[in-house]
Design an enzyme around this catalytic site. Structure first.
Site, PDB file in Angstrom:
ATOM      1  N   GLU A  27       6.851 -20.807  65.780  1.00 25.98           N
ATOM      2  CA  GLU A  27       8.189 -21.163  66.276  1.00 25.98           C
ATOM      3  C   GLU A  27       9.083 -21.644  65.140  1.00 25.98           C
ATOM      4  OE1 GLU A  27       9.305 -20.557  69.193  1.00 25.98           O
ATOM      5  OE2 GLU A  27       7.563 -20.400  70.504  1.00 25.98           O
ATOM      6  N   ARG A  32      12.451 -19.558  64.257  1.00 24.10           N
ATOM      7  CA  ARG A  32      13.724 -20.230  64.575  1.00 24.10           C
ATOM      8  C   ARG A  32      14.342 -20.877  63.341  1.00 24.10           C
ATOM      9  NH1 ARG A  32      13.280 -22.237  70.832  1.00 24.10           N
ATOM     10  NH2 ARG A  32      11.288 -21.282  71.288  1.00 24.10           N
ATOM     11  N   ASP A  90       3.509  -9.675  71.992  1.00 20.37           N
ATOM     12  CA  ASP A  90       4.826  -9.059  71.792  1.00 20.37           C
ATOM     13  C   ASP A  90       5.346  -8.856  70.362  1.00 20.37           C
ATOM     14  OD1 ASP A  90       5.145 -11.833  71.646  1.00 20.37           O
ATOM     15  OD2 ASP A  90       6.560 -12.004  73.296  1.00 20.37           O
ATOM     16  N   GLU A 145      15.351 -11.329  76.513  1.00 18.64           N
ATOM     17  CA  GLU A 145      14.725 -10.009  76.253  1.00 18.64           C
ATOM     18  C   GLU A 145      15.388  -8.831  76.964  1.00 18.64           C
ATOM     19  OE1 GLU A 145      13.019 -12.776  77.053  1.00 18.64           O
ATOM     20  OE2 GLU A 145      12.158 -13.236  75.085  1.00 18.64           O
TER      21      GLU A 145
END
Ligand code: DMJ
Length: 494
Positions: free
Chosen positions: A119, A123, A252, A386
């Site tokens: 993360e 980010r 993903d 998404e």
């Protein structure tokens, strides 16, 4: 600012940056829509500025700061870092400068705090690098490199597969308690490549590049059941955990980064393209099916069994398939454009079959049930991007007006049901016409959802896809025109 932080990094040739501004759409209706998205961004940002400044995220109803364990225990201003490039492309310059000032004066990584490597990479490092490339402000590059140095101890495992979490001060790493057999997660350790290649490019230090190439080499050597990558890999033993494969959560962005490594290398990283093609072929064979009602969906493979359930997260794959169409094996471009369009249609149906016209976290294909959530715990919408991301890629590659229509439907639904006086909130049940809010304004709403909407109503010359590759948090990084294996054409690495 400490003097150490001012240490200059080597000068490297900055890629030719094209399309960092503008994108004014051709007609009035589009201009109004784009303005509306910009106003939504202002509302999200201004409220965070007033009630959550410096905290990671905002509670828009309680009107105070919010955080989760992925950001650790300290206030790292996740929303500021994640939002910077969206502010920049929208021309919100005062807000951008405000964010920059906070980063200069307050963003400190020498804290005793255990963060998620994935993360923080997507980010913070992604956000800082994009802000650096767009604005040219050195401070963003310096902060990105400082943070990356703090993540490196996470790679000190017997295999070199990083831990999921690392303490920024002590460098001690560990994995999530819930992950199968102490494993690291494919979508986490497999989603570092883009940012780490840029870090080596910008610093002249090959260490970042070596770390991610080591992960790639290790994965290449491993057997894959049915050609599929399981989501779990033990960093101590180098063995797969549970045989669970998904294109949604846990898997993903690993697939996304294989494709984007190739695109970012100016299509010279053939190894990454081959890994992507092989993986997608196996996924199509084992995970992608058509429902009785004719909707194409991506299921989840669990120990030899296909679960007919698709997560909101997996909806990004529509965009990935069209982005990878050009350059596909045996020139199957038409097939992948079609597949991407079918996934977009399925995900649009998952929105359309709700009371709020916003999609659930996960939906099923089971007998008469198609594209609908069944369990209460899967009916929420947390401002995720998404589906809109896929509409935008489909729009860029086909110019079929339906994608702008669908994007606008989603924007109106967000405005109607998620907007509150103090910002934007997720909702707990998209099938209930009187929504209950979860009181969280996720940082990815500003980084991704609003950025993709803004781009959807802009002309294609804003961040053109042959010059920019978006990381999985929608942070645009420029295509690097260098050989993928050695970085040898970068003078800083010699
Ligand atoms: C984002 O943080 C990234 O897109 C990530 O890859 C998974 N999804 C969230 C938002 O839904």
């Amino acid at each position: 600012m400490k003097t150490k932080e001012k240490k200059p990094l080597p000068a490297v040739p900055i890629p030719n940056l094209i399309g960092t501004h503008g994108g004014d759409p051709e007609d009035n209706d589009l201009r109004e829509k784009r303005e509306k998205i910009k106003e939504m961004m202002k509302h999200a940002w201004d409220n965070y500025r007033i009630y959550g400044w410096g905290h990671n995220e905002l509670r828009p109803i309680a009107r105070k700061g919010h955080s989760t364990n992925i950001f650790g225990s300290s206030q790292m201003g996740a929303t500021i870092v994640d939002a910077l490039d969206t502010l920049y492309i929208m021309g919100l310059h005062d807000e951008f400068r405000d964010g920059q000032k906070w980063i200069e004066n307050n963003l400190d990584f020498s804290v005793n705090s255990e963060v998620s490597v994935f993360e923080v990479n997507i980010r913070f490092i992604g956000g800082l690098l994009a802000a650096y490339y767009l604005s040219g402000e050195e401070i963003f590059k310096i902060k990105a490199v400082q943070l990356a140095e703090k993540l490196l101890p996470a790679f000190n495992t017997p295999t070199g597969i990083p831990w999921a979490m690392v303490n920024l001060k002590s460098g001690v790493g560990r994995n999530w308690g819930w992950a199968s057999a102490g494993s690291s997660i494919l979508a986490e350790f497999g989603t570092l490549h883009m940012e780490f290649v840029h870090l080596s490019y910008l610093t002249g230090n090959p260490i970042y590049y070596k770390k991610v190439m080591h992960i790639r080499k290790l994965l290449q050597k491993m057997d894959r059941p049915n050609g599929l990558y399981p989501n779990y890999l033990n960093p101590r033993t180098g063995r797969w955990g549970q045989y669970h494969t998904s294109v949604g959560g846990l898997g993903d962005s690993f697939y996304e980064y294989l494709l984007k490594a190739w695109l970012m290398s100016d299509k010279t990283d053939h190894e990454a393209r081959k890994m992507y093609d092989d993986a997608i072929e196996a996924i199509e064979k084992h995970l992608i099916r058509k429902s009785r009602g004719g909707l194409t969906f991506i299921g989840e493979w669990k120990n030899g069994h296909l679960e007919k359930k698709m997560g909101h997260l997996a909806c990004f794959a529509g965009g990935m398939f069209v982005l990878g169409a050009d350059g596909s094996r045996m020139d199957q471009a038409g097939h992948y454009l079609e597949l991407g369009a079918e996934i977009a249609r399925t995900c649009h149906e998952s929105y359309d079959r709700t009371a709020l016209k916003l999609g659930p976290e996960s939906f099923k294909f089971d007998g008469a049930v198609e594209a609908v959530a069944v369990r209460q715990a899967e009916k929420y919408y947390i401002l995720r991007p998404e589906v809109i991301e896929t509409y935008w890629y489909l729009w860029r590659f086909t110019h079929d007006p339906r994608y702008r229509e669908w994007g606008w439907e989603a924007a109106l639904a967000i405005e109607k049901y998620c907007r509150v006086t103090g910002g934007f909130s997720g909702v707990k049940d998209v099938y209930s016409s009187t929504p209950t809010h979860d009181d969280v304004q996720q940082s990815f709403f500003l980084a991704e959802t609003l950025k993709y909407l803004y781009l959807l109503f802009s002309s294609d010359d804003l961040l053109p896809l042959d010059h920019w590759v978006f990381n999985t948090e929608a942070h645009p990084l420029p295509v690097l025109h260098l050989a993928n294996t050695t970085l040898s054409r970068n003078p800083a690495v010699r």
